[in-house]
Design an enzyme around this catalytic site. Structure first.
Site, PDB file in Angstrom:
ATOM      1  N   LYS A  13      33.364  43.599  31.453  1.00  0.00           N
ATOM      2  CA  LYS A  13      33.483  44.434  32.537  1.00  0.00           C
ATOM      3  C   LYS A  13      34.136  45.438  31.639  1.00  0.00           C
ATOM      4  O   LYS A  13      33.371  46.809  31.814  1.00  0.00           O
ATOM      5  CB  LYS A  13      34.417  44.219  32.735  1.00  0.00           C
ATOM      6  CG  LYS A  13      33.502  42.157  33.592  1.00  0.00           C
ATOM      7  CD  LYS A  13      35.520  42.498  35.447  1.00  0.00           C
ATOM      8  CE  LYS A  13      36.440  41.918  34.262  1.00  0.00           C
ATOM      9  NZ  LYS A  13      36.157  40.649  34.133  1.00  0.00           N
ATOM     10  N   ARG A  87      39.505  41.618  42.351  1.00  0.00           N
ATOM     11  CA  ARG A  87      38.996  40.195  41.972  1.00  0.00           C
ATOM     12  C   ARG A  87      39.970  39.380  43.178  1.00  0.00           C
ATOM     13  O   ARG A  87      39.894  38.213  43.047  1.00  0.00           O
ATOM     14  CB  ARG A  87      40.686  40.041  40.601  1.00  0.00           C
ATOM     15  CG  ARG A  87      39.653  40.712  38.992  1.00  0.00           C
ATOM     16  CD  ARG A  87      40.788  40.469  38.810  1.00  0.00           C
ATOM     17  NE  ARG A  87      40.983  39.721  36.812  1.00  0.00           N
ATOM     18  CZ  ARG A  87      41.340  40.704  36.385  1.00  0.00           C
ATOM     19  NH1 ARG A  87      40.427  42.059  36.485  1.00  0.00           N
ATOM     20  NH2 ARG A  87      40.161  40.419  35.218  1.00  0.00           N
ATOM     21  N   ARG A 126      38.577  37.763  20.773  1.00  0.00           N
ATOM     22  CA  ARG A 126      38.594  39.374  20.644  1.00  0.00           C
ATOM     23  C   ARG A 126      40.064  40.323  19.955  1.00  0.00           C
ATOM     24  O   ARG A 126      40.467  39.450  20.248  1.00  0.00           O
ATOM     25  CB  ARG A 126      38.770  39.498  22.026  1.00  0.00           C
ATOM     26  CG  ARG A 126      38.806  41.565  22.992  1.00  0.00           C
ATOM     27  CD  ARG A 126      38.549  41.652  24.080  1.00  0.00           C
ATOM     28  NE  ARG A 126      39.524  40.820  25.231  1.00  0.00           N
ATOM     29  CZ  ARG A 126      39.179  40.473  26.465  1.00  0.00           C
ATOM     30  NH1 ARG A 126      38.284  41.540  27.122  1.00  0.00           N
ATOM     31  NH2 ARG A 126      39.978  40.032  27.238  1.00  0.00           N
ATOM     32  N   ARG A 159      45.193  39.703  22.045  1.00  0.00           N
ATOM     33  CA  ARG A 159      45.801  40.083  23.483  1.00  0.00           C
ATOM     34  C   ARG A 159      46.101  38.262  23.750  1.00  0.00           C
ATOM     35  O   ARG A 159      45.698  37.356  23.674  1.00  0.00           O
ATOM     36  CB  ARG A 159      44.686  39.820  24.453  1.00  0.00           C
ATOM     37  CG  ARG A 159      44.579  41.597  24.927  1.00  0.00           C
ATOM     38  CD  ARG A 159      43.767  41.728  25.329  1.00  0.00           C
ATOM     39  NE  ARG A 159      43.603  41.004  27.375  1.00  0.00           N
ATOM     40  CZ  ARG A 159      42.504  40.748  28.122  1.00  0.00           C
ATOM     41  NH1 ARG A 159      41.999  42.058  27.822  1.00  0.00           N
ATOM     42  NH2 ARG A 159      43.224  40.917  29.344  1.00  0.00           N
ATOM     43  N   ARG A 170      42.815  31.428  32.780  1.00  0.00           N
ATOM     44  CA  ARG A 170      42.241  32.565  33.595  1.00  0.00           C
ATOM     45  C   ARG A 170      40.601  31.653  34.379  1.00  0.00           C
ATOM     46  O   ARG A 170      40.580  32.691  35.428  1.00  0.00           O
ATOM     47  CB  ARG A 170      41.859  33.825  32.456  1.00  0.00           C
ATOM     48  CG  ARG A 170      43.224  34.524  31.906  1.00  0.00           C
ATOM     49  CD  ARG A 170      43.070  34.770  30.845  1.00  0.00           C
ATOM     50  NE  ARG A 170      42.092  36.189  30.896  1.00  0.00           N
ATOM     51  CZ  ARG A 170      41.722  36.546  29.691  1.00  0.00           C
ATOM     52  NH1 ARG A 170      41.976  36.129  28.355  1.00  0.00           N
ATOM     53  NH2 ARG A 170      40.676  37.672  30.353  1.00  0.00           N
TER      54      ARG A 170
END
Ligand code: AMP
Length: 213
Positions: A13, A87, A126, A159, A170
């Site tokens: 996203k 969300r 990431r 992160r 998540r």
């Protein structure tokens, strides 16, 4: 064109939103970025959000809606992209009301559909620059010098919520709370499903085609 992008964590996203902003000069609201900025600035809202984010849980709806309302002025006057908001269905309903108050509407709700094992690979690899927020990836977009941002020389970090144990939480939160948005936007006739499994460029091309129709 006013759009929102939603999908599971790791669907791309943020990456696609940044490309759209660059290409079309749209305004951009990313609730994840808003929270990370609040955390960096040690505001009370940031501290509140951090409790949930570090565990991989969704920040409660009233907190999220509050931070979006504060940024809403930014959306006036040109096309915009909402990234990571809404969300949950209650957030989507609040968004409808906020848009109505400002005489705005959403044209398309773009759902990025990505295969589960790919999501895990994307999320665990990431890396983000501490200074400028640029995003890299250990497999797909490694920086020239390991651990250092190509753009500003800042150091890269993982992160907290991209660590494997948090990712599982998540993904569960996504299944329970965000996946129902597909039906919500289908009923509203705004849903567009994009296959997000391909490269950044391939996915971007598909989104561009949709925006031109
Ligand atoms: P993101 O950068 O979009 O992956 O968001 C990172 C984290 O911020 C999420 O895992 C949530 O904890 C929180 N967050 C961001 N946007 C929302 C939202 N719309 N509703 C609830 N929590 C959110």
């Amino acid at each position: 064109m006013n759009i929102l992008i939603f999908g599971p964590p790791g669907a791309g996203k943020g990456t696609q939103s940044v490309k759209l902003v660059k290409q079309h000069g749209m305004s951009h609201i990313s609730t994840g970025d808003l929270f990370r900025n609040s955390i960096a600035n040690k505001t009370s809202l940031g501290l509140e959000a951090k409790k949930y984010m570090d565990k991989g849980e969704l920040v409660p709806d009233p907190v999220v809606i509050g931070i979006v309302e504060e940024s809403f002025e930014k959306l006036k006057g040109q096309g915009f992209i909402l990234d990571g908001f809404p969300r949950t269905v209650p957030q989507a309903e609040s968004l409808e009301a906020m848009l109505k108050n400002h005489g705005l509407t959403i044209d398309q709700a773009v759902f990025l559909d990505v295969n589960h094992s790919l999501l895990l690979k994307r999320l665990t690899g990431r890396r983000v620059c501490k200074s400028c927020g640029s995003v890299f990836h250990v497999y797909y977009q490694p920086p020239q010098n390991e651990g250092t941002c190509d753009k500003c020389g800042g150091s890269l970090y993982q992160r907290e919520d991209d660590k494997e144990e948090v990712i599982t939480v998540r993904l569960k939160a996504y299944e329970k709370s965000t996946n129902p948005l597909r039906e919500y936007y289908q009923l509203n006739k705004k849903l567009v499903v994009v296959n997000g499994d391909g490269s950044t460029e391939e996915v971007f091309e598909q989104i561009e085609k949709i925006l031109q129709t």
